[in-house]
Design a protein around this motif. Structure first.
Motif, short mmCIF file in Angstrom:
data_model
loop_
_atom_site.label_atom_id
_atom_site.label_comp_id
_atom_site.label_asym_id
_atom_site.label_seq_id
_atom_site.Cartn_x
_atom_site.Cartn_y
_atom_site.Cartn_z
N ALA A 37 -11.09 -7.75 -10.51
CA ALA A 37 -10.85 -8.18 -9.29
C ALA A 37 -11.72 -9.79 -9.50
N ALA A 38 -12.71 -9.95 -10.16
CA ALA A 38 -13.29 -11.03 -10.47
C ALA A 38 -12.66 -11.89 -11.38
N HIS A 39 -12.04 -11.29 -12.46
CA HIS A 39 -11.13 -12.26 -13.41
C HIS A 39 -9.84 -11.62 -13.66
N PRO A 40 -9.06 -11.48 -12.76
CA PRO A 40 -7.66 -10.87 -12.84
C PRO A 40 -6.85 -11.50 -13.74
N ASP A 41 -7.04 -13.11 -14.18
CA ASP A 41 -6.19 -13.71 -14.83
C ASP A 41 -6.53 -13.49 -16.40
N LYS A 42 -7.53 -12.96 -16.71
CA LYS A 42 -8.17 -12.84 -17.87
C LYS A 42 -7.97 -11.31 -18.42
N VAL A 43 -7.32 -10.58 -17.45
CA VAL A 43 -7.09 -9.09 -18.00
C VAL A 43 -5.57 -8.78 -17.85
N ASP A 44 -5.33 -8.44 -19.21
CA ASP A 44 -3.75 -8.11 -19.47
C ASP A 44 -3.42 -6.60 -18.76
N GLY A 45 -4.55 -5.88 -18.92
CA GLY A 45 -4.31 -4.46 -18.70
C GLY A 45 -5.72 -3.85 -18.98
N ILE A 46 -5.58 -2.42 -18.39
CA ILE A 46 -6.59 -1.59 -18.75
C ILE A 46 -5.92 -0.50 -19.41
N LYS A 47 -7.00 0.25 -20.31
CA LYS A 47 -6.44 1.50 -20.83
C LYS A 47 -7.37 2.43 -20.43
N VAL A 48 -6.91 3.64 -19.93
CA VAL A 48 -7.76 4.66 -19.36
C VAL A 48 -7.82 6.17 -19.94
N SER A 49 -8.68 6.51 -20.64
CA SER A 49 -8.91 7.56 -21.42
C SER A 49 -9.74 8.54 -20.73
N LEU A 50 -9.30 9.23 -19.55
CA LEU A 50 -10.16 10.27 -18.89
C LEU A 50 -9.62 11.48 -19.07
N LEU A 51 -8.50 11.67 -19.51
CA LEU A 51 -7.80 12.94 -19.29
C LEU A 51 -7.62 13.46 -18.00
N ASP A 52 -7.47 12.52 -17.04
CA ASP A 52 -7.41 13.02 -15.63
C ASP A 52 -6.34 12.18 -14.82
N ALA A 53 -5.18 12.94 -14.97
CA ALA A 53 -3.69 12.21 -14.44
C ALA A 53 -3.70 11.44 -13.03
N GLY A 54 -4.69 12.44 -12.22
CA GLY A 54 -4.55 12.20 -10.81
C GLY A 54 -5.47 10.78 -10.60
N ARG A 55 -6.54 10.85 -11.18
CA ARG A 55 -7.51 9.88 -11.36
C ARG A 55 -6.94 8.46 -11.84
N GLU A 56 -6.13 8.54 -12.90
CA GLU A 56 -5.42 7.35 -13.48
C GLU A 56 -4.29 6.89 -12.63
N ILE A 57 -3.65 7.77 -11.84
CA ILE A 57 -2.63 7.26 -10.81
C ILE A 57 -3.20 6.34 -9.67
N ALA A 58 -4.48 6.94 -9.08
CA ALA A 58 -5.02 6.47 -8.06
C ALA A 58 -5.61 5.10 -8.62
N LEU A 59 -6.25 5.04 -9.74
CA LEU A 59 -6.43 3.64 -10.37
C LEU A 59 -5.80 2.80 -10.47
N ARG A 60 -4.39 2.98 -10.82
CA ARG A 60 -3.32 2.10 -11.27
C ARG A 60 -2.85 1.52 -9.97
N ARG A 61 -2.82 2.29 -8.95
CA ARG A 61 -2.40 1.88 -7.67
C ARG A 61 -3.57 0.83 -6.99
N ARG A 62 -4.71 0.76 -7.45
CA ARG A 62 -5.68 -0.19 -7.03
C ARG A 62 -5.46 -1.49 -7.80
N LEU A 63 -4.78 -1.46 -8.94
CA LEU A 63 -5.12 -2.85 -9.84
C LEU A 63 -4.35 -4.04 -9.18
N PRO A 64 -4.83 -5.09 -9.43
CA PRO A 64 -4.18 -6.60 -8.72
C PRO A 64 -2.88 -6.54 -9.18
N GLN A 65 -2.14 -7.21 -8.79
CA GLN A 65 -0.69 -7.66 -9.37
C GLN A 65 -0.48 -8.35 -10.47
#
Length: 387
Positions: A218-246
């Motif tokens: 959130a502090a640097h959305p213009d410098k973040v192309d994306g995030i790679k999430v490797s937690l093997l938890d589909a529900g947590r990934e879905i919840a996280l991606r829904r909170r990402l900045p546009q």
């Protein structure tokens, strides 16, 4: 030669397996994918003739390593270079990773392939202070940026060992993002892939860690192309991606749930940066091309059957999945031997490798099933399972 392969059985004996005989229909090379951005984290091919020790510098067969990357690019996939799949920190040191980045980035420019490269702190001797961690990240970021590749800020063992609070992560990543020339991919690698990363982002509580991770973005959305999430938890990934900045992508690194995460739902989807797309490259590209036409059913029909193989390769201890990945590359004819840097070919049991062969053959992953069967027989024979 027998048409069957004698695989280790649970009772200590053997069981006869009849290879599939025919691979899946060959998939044609094609342009980059359009509906999803897809990176395959690619393995490295060791030089089996080099006189090295498991704890010494890696000896790489550069021709075979780069040929495998051209194979992935030819199918429209991107390559995630010098990542966990390339045995970063498990046989490949920073000097070897730096050379790999230089060579792969040059090859990507030559063939027009998409590439992103891992930036870490693995040149550090531990323990290290926060200033040393930042300097190590800066050195690697400068190298990757000099090649023209996109940078992936990898999770750092040194930072995990040094940071005393979430604020240490906020300051370290904020410092790096401010100086990055182009937007980067942030990588959250869970402790199942690397136990030294337990408590990353300043807390073993994943909800608290997620809040810190999102605060960095959130502090640097213009410098973040994306995030790679490797937690093997589909529900947590879905919840996280829904909170990402546009505009900030989520790249799934979930080798257990990738079909459903990439397919997505009515609120969004994940792109992909996956180790399992090393052995699944052509099939994965064909599946995503179905998504490019809007055919979600075909995408799932192609990828859902591969999950059993992926779960097998990535079973606990997950960090040794690279052994199965390299085995399949050898069986598929992408390299001439089953030797890994650091001697990691010994990290999985013979029954595990035999099951990986059986599952991959059942999926039709081997372009030449007879070659794969012959090579599997030779591996079993040398390990005391006569054929």
């Amino acid at each position: 030669m027998s048409a069957t392969v004698l695989l280790p059985a649970a009772d200590g004996g053997t069981r006869a397996y009849t290879p599939r005989g025919e691979p899946l229909p060959a998939t044609a090379s094609g342009p980059p994918l359009t509906s999803r951005t897809v990176f395959s984290a690619a393995h490295v091919v060791a030089d089996p003739r080099a006189d090295v020790t498991p704890d010494g510098p890696a000896a790489i067969d550069w021709d075979a390593t780069l040929a495998f990357r051209r194979h992935l690019w030819s199918h429209g996939l991107g390559v995630a270079e010098a990542m966990d799949t390339a045995q970063r920190g498990m046989g490949l040191d920073w000097a070897g990773a730096a050379e790999l980045i230089r060579r792969s980035a040059a090859e990507a420019r030559a063939v027009g392939g998409r590439i992103a490269c891992g930036v870490g702190t693995d040149q550090l001797a531990m323990p290290a202070g926060l200033a040393q961690v930042r300097a190590a990240y800066e050195e690697q970021l400068a190298l990757v940026e000099s090649t023209g590749a996109r940078a992936i800020l990898m999770a750092s063992r040194a930072l995990a060992a040094t940071a005393d609070s979430p604020d240490d992560y906020l300051q370290t990543y904020g410092h790096l993002l401010r100086q990055a020339r182009e937007p980067v991919i942030l990588h959250w690698l869970g402790p199942m892939f690397d136990p030294a990363l337990e408590g990353y982002w300043g807390s073993a509580d994943l909800d608290a860690a997620t809040d810190t991770f999102l605060e960095v973005i959130a502090a640097h959305p213009d410098k973040v192309d994306g995030i790679k999430v490797s937690l093997l938890d589909a529900g947590r990934e879905i919840a996280l991606r829904r909170r990402l900045p546009q505009g900030v992508r989520c790249y799934t690194g979930d080798d257990f749930h990738y079909p459903e995460l990439i397919a997505g739902d009515d609120q969004g989807f994940s792109h992909a940066l996956l180790g399992i797309f090393d052995p699944l490259g052509p099939l994965a590209a064909t599946a995503v091309r179905a998504l490019d036409t809007g055919d979600v059913h075909k995408f799932r029909e192609l990828l859902d059957p591969t999950v059993e193989l992926s779960r097998h390769l990535f079973e606990t201890p997950t960090r040794y999945y690279k052994t199965g990945v390299v085995l399949l590359a050898w069986l598929a004819g992408h390299q001439s031997h089953f030797t890994m840097v650091g001697g990691l070919q010994s990290a999985r049991s013979l029954p595990h490798l035999a099951r990986a062969y059986e599952l991959a053959d059942g999926l039709g992953l081997f372009p030449d099933p007879a070659l794969a069967a012959a090579r599997m027989r030779s591996l079993l024979t040398v390990h005391g399972v006569p054929q």
